[in-house]
Motif scaffolding. Structure first.
Motif, short mmCIF file in Angstrom:
data_model
loop_
_atom_site.label_atom_id
_atom_site.label_comp_id
_atom_site.label_asym_id
_atom_site.label_seq_id
_atom_site.Cartn_x
_atom_site.Cartn_y
_atom_site.Cartn_z
N ASN A 64 -26.92 43.79 4.00
CA ASN A 64 -27.72 44.82 3.35
C ASN A 64 -29.03 44.23 2.85
O ASN A 64 -29.05 43.16 2.24
CB ASN A 64 -26.96 45.44 2.17
N SER A 65 -30.13 44.95 3.09
CA SER A 65 -31.42 44.45 2.62
C SER A 65 -31.48 44.45 1.10
O SER A 65 -32.18 43.63 0.51
CB SER A 65 -32.55 45.32 3.18
N ASN A 66 -30.76 45.35 0.49
CA ASN A 66 -30.65 45.39 -0.97
C ASN A 66 -29.18 45.28 -1.34
O ASN A 66 -28.41 46.19 -1.07
CB ASN A 66 -31.24 46.69 -1.52
N PRO A 67 -28.74 44.14 -1.91
CA PRO A 67 -27.31 43.94 -2.17
C PRO A 67 -26.73 45.09 -2.97
O PRO A 67 -27.40 45.72 -3.79
CB PRO A 67 -27.30 42.63 -2.96
N GLN A 68 -25.44 45.37 -2.74
CA GLN A 68 -24.78 46.48 -3.39
C GLN A 68 -23.40 46.06 -3.88
O GLN A 68 -22.91 44.97 -3.58
CB GLN A 68 -24.67 47.65 -2.43
N VAL A 69 -22.81 46.95 -4.66
CA VAL A 69 -21.48 46.68 -5.23
C VAL A 69 -20.50 46.38 -4.11
O VAL A 69 -20.44 47.09 -3.10
CB VAL A 69 -21.00 47.89 -6.06
N GLY A 70 -19.73 45.32 -4.29
CA GLY A 70 -18.73 44.91 -3.30
C GLY A 70 -19.20 43.82 -2.36
O GLY A 70 -18.38 43.17 -1.72
N ASP A 71 -20.52 43.64 -2.25
CA ASP A 71 -21.02 42.51 -1.45
C ASP A 71 -20.62 41.20 -2.14
O ASP A 71 -20.45 41.15 -3.36
CB ASP A 71 -22.55 42.57 -1.34
N VAL A 72 -20.48 40.15 -1.33
CA VAL A 72 -20.05 38.85 -1.86
C VAL A 72 -21.18 37.84 -1.70
O VAL A 72 -21.69 37.65 -0.58
CB VAL A 72 -18.77 38.34 -1.16
N ALA A 73 -21.56 37.24 -2.80
CA ALA A 73 -22.54 36.15 -2.77
C ALA A 73 -21.78 34.83 -2.75
O ALA A 73 -20.93 34.58 -3.61
CB ALA A 73 -23.44 36.22 -4.00
N VAL A 74 -22.06 34.01 -1.74
CA VAL A 74 -21.41 32.70 -1.62
C VAL A 74 -22.47 31.63 -1.89
O VAL A 74 -23.51 31.59 -1.22
CB VAL A 74 -20.79 32.51 -0.22
N TYR A 75 -22.20 30.80 -2.88
CA TYR A 75 -23.14 29.75 -3.27
C TYR A 75 -22.71 28.41 -2.67
O TYR A 75 -21.51 28.06 -2.67
CB TYR A 75 -23.17 29.59 -4.79
N THR A 76 -23.68 27.70 -2.16
CA THR A 76 -23.47 26.32 -1.72
C THR A 76 -24.33 25.42 -2.61
O THR A 76 -25.54 25.58 -2.70
CB THR A 76 -23.88 26.13 -0.25
N ILE A 77 -23.67 24.49 -3.29
CA ILE A 77 -24.34 23.60 -4.24
C ILE A 77 -24.23 22.18 -3.70
O ILE A 77 -23.12 21.69 -3.45
CB ILE A 77 -23.69 23.68 -5.63
N THR A 78 -25.38 21.54 -3.49
CA THR A 78 -25.36 20.15 -3.02
C THR A 78 -25.94 19.24 -4.10
O THR A 78 -26.94 19.57 -4.74
CB THR A 78 -26.19 19.99 -1.73
N VAL A 79 -25.25 18.15 -4.29
CA VAL A 79 -25.66 17.14 -5.28
C VAL A 79 -25.89 15.83 -4.53
O VAL A 79 -24.97 15.30 -3.90
CB VAL A 79 -24.60 16.96 -6.38
N GLU A 80 -27.10 15.30 -4.61
CA GLU A 80 -27.44 14.07 -3.88
C GLU A 80 -27.75 12.94 -4.86
O GLU A 80 -28.48 13.14 -5.84
CB GLU A 80 -28.65 14.32 -2.98
N ASN A 81 -27.18 11.78 -4.58
CA ASN A 81 -27.47 10.57 -5.36
C ASN A 81 -28.72 9.93 -4.79
O ASN A 81 -28.70 9.28 -3.75
CB ASN A 81 -26.29 9.61 -5.30
N LYS A 82 -29.85 10.12 -5.48
CA LYS A 82 -31.12 9.56 -5.03
C LYS A 82 -31.50 8.28 -5.77
O LYS A 82 -32.63 7.79 -5.63
CB LYS A 82 -32.24 10.60 -5.19
N GLY A 83 -30.54 7.75 -6.53
CA GLY A 83 -30.81 6.50 -7.24
C GLY A 83 -30.45 5.28 -6.42
O GLY A 83 -30.19 5.37 -5.22
N ASN A 84 -30.44 4.11 -7.10
CA ASN A 84 -30.11 2.85 -6.40
C ASN A 84 -28.79 2.28 -6.85
O ASN A 84 -28.48 1.11 -6.58
CB ASN A 84 -31.23 1.82 -6.59
#
Length: 362
Positions: A4-24
């Motif tokens: 849907n171009s405009n999200p509506q009730v019942g649609d599911v939002a799936v989040y992908t979270i990435t965490v990167e170690n950019k240190g040494n």
């Protein structure tokens, strides 16, 4: 998310979270603190997560080698509260420790990825839901035939039913209904005898609030007056206003719910009344004898004329035209023309209310 171009009730939002170690140095005790809220402040919660999914170098949950990326997932099924809030915002804060450390050494707030991979600044991940605002009112009329004559007539009651439906994607409030009642030509304004008053809503919302697709019922009544019969009927329409969560005001004029009248939008609810004018004249005579005991020359004929309004309309400009002739057809002239005497309901000369009689003499 759905397509849907405009999200509506019942649609599911799936989040992908990435965490990167950019240190040494390698990191451990990695935790995620997720904040989830409606854009206008609604209290909402993720369905699940964030849940650890995998890491690019095979490290277990909570550990990150130098250059390694850990992936987490979360999901949310869109509720009406989120739509009414204009969408929702998600922010994750990752925290970790250096080897041998007993306290948090590094943390970072999530970015929404909108900078094409260049981590310019932390930005929340927003899902914006636009308001699609539509309200629709219909008004229908039924007749209570108080005199049981089978037609719409004086003193019958018009029972109005007004349905107001929220066809928006958001909850509406501050709903008000304003009534416009006129004669069928629209020239004279009247006022309902009762209403319009709130009766119920099909999903249980109180007066003034409508959920998406909910219908509120309002009712009103009007007793038909003689002026309405004289005008040929009654015309009625309501205007409805409501406010959205973003304080946008919307408006609609009621339709009569009759698309067979070739007017399919916002036409007034009309109750026509058949007008049936009618008048009946009776004329009687009495003789005043000049003294010879027989009807003849010099006697006076007094005529009594009764005009009765037998229709359903008040009459005006009532006049009498008298013809006096002999039995042979010769024209005669009255000594005095028909003169108004009285009327049974108190009308002045030239006026006759329904069922009223007027008396004239000549």
């Amino acid at each position: 998310m759905s397509t849907n171009s405009n999200p509506q009730v019942g649609d599911v939002a799936v989040y992908t979270i990435t965490v990167e170690n950019k240190g040494n140095v390698n990191l451990n005790t990695l935790t995620l603190n997720d904040t989830f809220v409606g854009l206008a402040g609604a209290t909402i919660s993720l369905d699940s997560g964030p849940v650890f999914l995998s890491s690019s170098n095979g490290s277990s949950e909570g550990n990150l080698l130098v250059g390694e990326v850990a992936t987490y997932v979360a999901s949310y099924t869109i509720s009406q509260d989120a739509v009414d809030s204009g969408g929702f915002r998600n922010t994750a804060v990752g925290s970790a420790r250096n080897p041998g450390s007993s306290s948090v050494d590094i943390s970072d707030q999530s970015d929404d990825g909108g900078d094409a991979g260049n981590h310019v600044a932390a930005e929340p991940t927003d899902v914006i839901i636009s308001e699609n605002l539509v309200i629709e009112a219909t008004k229908t009329a039924t007749i209570t035939d108080n005199d049981s004559d089978g037609v719409v007539s004086l003193n019958d009651r018009i029972d109005y039913t007004i349905l107001v439906q929220n066809k928006s994607n958001v909850t509406l409030d501050n709903i008000s209904v304003s009534d416009d009642l006129t004669d069928i030509s629209g020239t004279t304004s009247m006022v309902l005898d009762t209403g319009p008053s709130f009766s119920s809503s099909n999903e249980g919302s109180p007066f003034g609030i409508l959920k998406p697709n909910e219908i509120a019922t309002f009712v009103g009544t009007y007793i038909i007056r003689q002026a309405d019969v004289d005008a040929g009927g009654v015309s009625n329409q309501v205007s409805v206003t409501a406010s959205s969560p973003a304080d946008q005001v919307i408006y609609d004029l009621s339709d009569d719910d009759d698309d067979f009248d070739e007017n399919t939008e916002d036409d007034r609810t009309e109750t026509p009344i058949i007008r049936t004018p009618g008048i009946e004249i009776t004329k009687t005579s009495t003789i005043t004898d000049e003294g010879d005991g027989i009807t003849g020359l010099g006697d006076t004929i007094t005529y009594t004329i009764i005009a009765e309004n037998t229709g359903n309309l008040n009459l005006a400009s009532v006049t009498l035209e008298d013809e006096l002739i002999t039995v042979n057809g010769d024209a005669l002239t009255l000594t005095t023309t028909p003169t108004f005497v009285t009327s049974s309901l108190g009308s002045d000369q030239g006026l006759l209310k329904v069922n009223e009689t007027a008396e004239y003499t000549a």
